[in-house]
Design an enzyme around this catalytic site. Structure first.
Site, PDB file in Angstrom:
ATOM      1  CD  GLU A 184      28.302  45.551 -59.257  1.00  0.00           C
ATOM      2  OE1 GLU A 184      29.057  45.019 -58.439  1.00  0.00           O
ATOM      3  OE2 GLU A 184      28.517  46.682 -59.754  1.00  0.00           O
ATOM      4  CG  ASN A 221      23.556  57.633 -59.887  1.00  0.00           C
ATOM      5  OD1 ASN A 221      24.365  56.709 -60.014  1.00  0.00           O
ATOM      6  ND2 ASN A 221      23.248  58.450 -60.880  1.00  0.00           N
TER       7      ASN A 221
END
Lengths: 208, 208, 208, 208
Positions: free
Chosen positions: A140, A149
């Protein structure tokens, strides 16, 4: 556990190779004084305990795990601006059928999750050569801005703590901080052309 | 230039040693399942061209450069939360007189710069052993949140492009994005106790 | 075990710092086109199982281990020629009382072991700063040529396998290979002035 | 020069990827407690000055360089024993047509060079993905024992110094040291089964 350590060896290898490859894009572009949409790259192999937990949660048999859990190998690509994410997606699409195959994608930026989560996910197949022949590994790739993030790391810790039963007031706080992260990305987006030109200029000078 | 490359060797060494030392704090705390105020650490030696430019700008003679330019060796410590910055400052203060000496500090968080810049700076003296005896090196440590760092990087590129004559509308945009970064830090601050506890828990489990 | 992992954290840190420091000597000398007596540097922290085994063998109580086992932190410095070993020793002696203290040395080159083992050992004390204050760490520095190292690695594996009861014919083979390693070092020693001058020249050219 | 720096970017990338891949073989085998024929792996891209020198020497035009100079990208694989070299060759042959193509090989172990040089060379083609599409890179893989490598490094320095006109007495010394290196490899070869078994045992224990 010992048995699992052995299974994970090719995943370690795939993560190492993919990290080297995505970092190379960044280095290549900077070397020729082009703006790089990639700011930095990290990677990890999921811990055995997390793999088994996930398998249990979704009811996967042990022999299904490698095929059903798509993020045993995980790569994270961080970008400065939201637009950069789509430039990175394009660069990966150009390699489709060459050194990797795209299985499917999920755009949690255009379709933000209820929780406030934003990120672009690509599930790929990546072939590696081992001492015992070749093997195709699922991986992934998460593509995000720095603000996405930061928020996602924090949400992950809190979810982990409350085992997904996050109390309502904390959920609310998380949403407010997701808003703040989104707002920062928007402000940065407004100034991006200035920055991109400035950074290209910077690379030209550093390289001369 | 060749001559300068030689002068910079001990600075390279100081940066390498300081990076290893600050990363060790993080590893140590995580290993014992304590929350680490240090998220990550980077370091760099200033480019010769930038050193000479700065010397020219401030009118330093060549033989004054090593004593007057305090950021030839630069260390940057990134934190998740604003409070963490002051915990890192304390950790460094405890070493004062041991493996480093604090020369002076500037707190641009409590006293934000006009431009919107926020960061905590410490100027230190750091002793190294070279093949030709010992030498004391000046170094600048910048301590920041991830949001402060993101903004500062962008401001730096733009300043660089316009050689400090940033046009008024862009200055305005920069201030708005500084506000957005500040707001994100404030939202994160509100949620920090939840996150710190969750991350300690996470380390405990990972280490068992 | 968990408990031991915690005790070993400062040893990890000492090994990291010492590796950076000895590699810096090499880089510094090459940068200024001087011959470096250091070819490469490795380091390791002894495994918990090996520490406990050694403690049992010598009858050390648990609380004596840190003071009595001198090679929990281990640094290995590899040299091209036998003379280089003594140049490295000198470089370390010059730092005595500065960033490290020499406790004692053993010269197994002038006094080769019965088995054929050759190497120069220095036991040092090295101060580190942890999140909880400073601590002095014992470390062993082994200085060897590449041939000595190759042979020692092989002897170590064989000793390990036979738990020191190496059968006589294998002992004989080991001695013969120790002779061959010694002979290679001697041949190389004869040609060393040619090589050292050539390598200095090489660095000068690479740096221009 | 600037122009050449750009041409070399894909070579840097190929070297990085190949290093990761060959190191992975070693890690994989050690993890499953099998003996690894690979001891360590290094890589480098030829310096621009050396590329241009070689082109001049052989009379290659600039646009022929990438196709005619086969060692712009260089990988070196070090082994403990001479037999290991051929095991590594086999592992690479198994990948032929998968992630790399073997162009041709030269066995300077069975056919030692006049000078005393021993090593196994494979010239391969390796495909990489750049930001501007895919490209096939020529690379040279040198496979050697530690003793072969030690000697070759020294011969290289001396050849470099004398620009191939090495005086006769030094040539003689070099041959004698090549003999000593060969003799060490032979002695080690006699003891290799003991060592290989011992090292497998060692990995089993370390992994439990």
């Amino acid at each position: 556990m010992r048995h699992w350590k052995k299974i994970l060896i090719p995943y370690e290898q795939a993560v190492e190779e993919l990290k080297v490859k995505f970092k190379a894009i960044r280095n290549e572009l900077r070397e020729i004084s082009e703006y790089s949409p990639i700011e930095f790259v990290t990677g990890r192999v999921k811990k055995v305990s997390s793999i088994l937990e996930k398998a249990k949660k979704y009811g996967f048999a042990e022999n299904e795990i490698e095929e059903k859990i798509e993020d045993i190998a995980g790569i994270r690509i961080m970008c400065q601006f939201v637009d950069d994410i789509y430039k990175v997606v394009e660069l990966i699409e150009q390699r489709d059928g060459k050194d990797l195959k795209i299985v499917y994608v999920k755009d949690y930026i255009k379709n933000r999750k209820e929780s406030g989560y934003r990120s672009y996910h690509m599930i790929i197949k990546y072939p590696i050569q081992t001492a015992f022949g070749n093997k195709e590994i699922l991986a992934e790739i998460q593509i995000r801005t720095l603000a996405m993030n930061f928020w996602a790391t924090i949400e992950h810790s809190i979810n982990y703590k409350y085992k997904k039963n996050v109390p309502e007031p904390i959920k609310e706080r998380l949403k407010k901080s997701a808003e703040a992260a989104y707002h920062l990305d928007k402000e940065m987006w407004e100034i991006r052309h200035e920055v991109i030109n400035a950074q290209k200029l910077f690379e030209i000078k550093s390289n001369t």
